[in-house]
Design an enzyme around this catalytic site. Sequence first.
Site, short mmCIF file in Angstrom:
data_model
loop_
_atom_site.label_atom_id
_atom_site.label_comp_id
_atom_site.label_asym_id
_atom_site.label_seq_id
_atom_site.Cartn_x
_atom_site.Cartn_y
_atom_site.Cartn_z
N GLY A 69 0.84 -1.36 0.12
CA GLY A 69 0.13 0.12 0.04
C GLY A 69 0.84 1.22 0.00
O GLY A 69 0.38 2.29 -0.72
N THR A 70 2.08 1.19 0.89
CA THR A 70 2.74 2.42 0.82
C THR A 70 3.52 2.74 -0.77
O THR A 70 3.34 4.03 -0.96
CB THR A 70 4.21 2.12 1.69
OG1 THR A 70 3.59 1.96 3.07
CG2 THR A 70 5.03 3.36 1.85
N GLN A 177 -7.88 1.77 4.97
CA GLN A 177 -8.43 1.17 6.13
C GLN A 177 -9.99 1.02 5.67
O GLN A 177 -10.85 0.29 6.44
CB GLN A 177 -8.61 2.29 7.05
CG GLN A 177 -7.18 2.35 7.98
CD GLN A 177 -7.09 1.12 8.71
OE1 GLN A 177 -8.08 0.29 9.03
NE2 GLN A 177 -5.91 0.62 8.85
N SER A 194 -4.35 -1.43 0.50
CA SER A 194 -3.46 -2.29 0.99
C SER A 194 -4.13 -3.39 1.49
O SER A 194 -4.86 -3.63 2.11
CB SER A 194 -2.48 -1.81 2.02
OG SER A 194 -1.42 -2.56 2.59
N ALA A 195 -3.82 -4.78 0.66
CA ALA A 195 -4.29 -6.02 1.12
C ALA A 195 -4.49 -6.63 2.61
O ALA A 195 -5.28 -7.17 3.07
CB ALA A 195 -3.73 -7.18 0.11
N CYS A 320 4.64 7.80 24.03
CA CYS A 320 5.59 6.84 25.02
C CYS A 320 5.89 5.43 24.35
O CYS A 320 6.47 4.84 24.83
CB CYS A 320 4.65 6.87 26.21
SG CYS A 320 4.34 8.16 27.12
#
Length: 460
Positions: A69-70, A177, A194-195, A320
């Site tokens: 996906g990126t 998403q 993105s799969a 954090c």
Amino acid sequence: MPYFDAASAAPLHPVARQALLAALDEGWADPARLYREGRRARLLLDAAREAAAEAVGCRPDELVFTSSGTRAVHSGISGALAGRRRVGRRLVVSAVEHSSVLHAAADHEDRGGTVARVPVERTGAVDAETFGRALTDDTALACLQSASHEVGTEQPVAEAAALCRAAGVPLLVDAAQSLAWGPVPEGWSLLAGSAHKWGGPAGVGLLAVRKGVRFAVQGPADERESGRAPGFENLPAIVAAAASLRAVRAEAEAEGARLRALVDRIRARVPALVPDVEVVGDPVRRLPHLVTFSCLYVDGETLLGELDRAGFSVSSGSSCTSSTLTPSHVLKAMGVLSEGNVRVSLPRGTAEEDVDRFLELLPGLVAGVREKLDAPVAPASSPAPDDSLVVDALGKRCPVPVIELAKVIGGVPVGATVTVLSDDEAARLDIPAWCAMREQEYVGEEPADRGAAYVVRRLS
């Protein structure tokens, strides 16, 4: 062990597993070859492309498969910007885009381009009109996610797309998403997915580019995937990705309603069970399976560790949990509490009893973490004669600066101030968020020899 981090990677769908195993036997050959095995592989690839295109809502020849996906996002942005370089070099993005979009935007700036980052409301959504006003004559491309990876808020894609169309600007939508839950509203020009977000195998992305969109592939040319995704296709994974996307879409209405009810339970019960909690994101316009909340006076990494030991896999946008010790860019843009942040994203098939057990254990785990940090159980109330107080929290990381503030705010008279000295970037976000939750006045930030001085006025 309940897995509650489907937003990062959904478990492999049974249909994906079956399709993957079958394609390993049938789809190993080169689909560009004309002999029997190559023709069989080509048929599988074409069928996968047609299935994915139907789910996306585009023509098969508008869609290519990428290695992630990126990669789809980066290729889409670079290709669209290059294709419209004569228009200008301005890129418009929302402030809460996925890091893949923001990294591409930063690279565009490094190469001499300009980037407009559109702010969001406290729910995490952009205002469509504000987004539209950022579309100047020299804008080459606009980017807007369909829904937030981190808080689940759905963006006004249809409204933004209409404004982009009126301005003559192509819109790239990161739909990673949301694709499992339904097609993206019409009007987009480019779309990435993105799969592994919908239950397909990792290592498969998709990029759709509408016909008529000016697009210039960057990097060395390649013959495969219309030249937009170089390299030999991972055909078994592509077949599994397309099959699983079709399968999750068929289940989306029923499973989405079931998971939405479970998330509604979490959204309602967590603030009732755990004091000093902020549930973030839009309560209505959101993905059905995802909820994010932040707990005051809690170290996010410690809380996630306690949840892991209790058998629950969740994630966090808290500063954090990051090696950089900087707050999540999404929570920062929203102006909400970042400390003690927990993202729960339920995969398909999540059992109701697992959610109930999570709600049963969470209060005790949060209380235990707060006790270790010596967090205040209740606000102090005894006044002191001093009109102001300075708290030195330099060198201390979240959530300690906020804890120290909470401990002493009751020690100054109403109308007096407490100044917190901190060099932790999270304090810039969490101290104002604490003031909003506690109905105290955040006066502002002042320069200091180290870090910054955050001034809070006691109102009650």
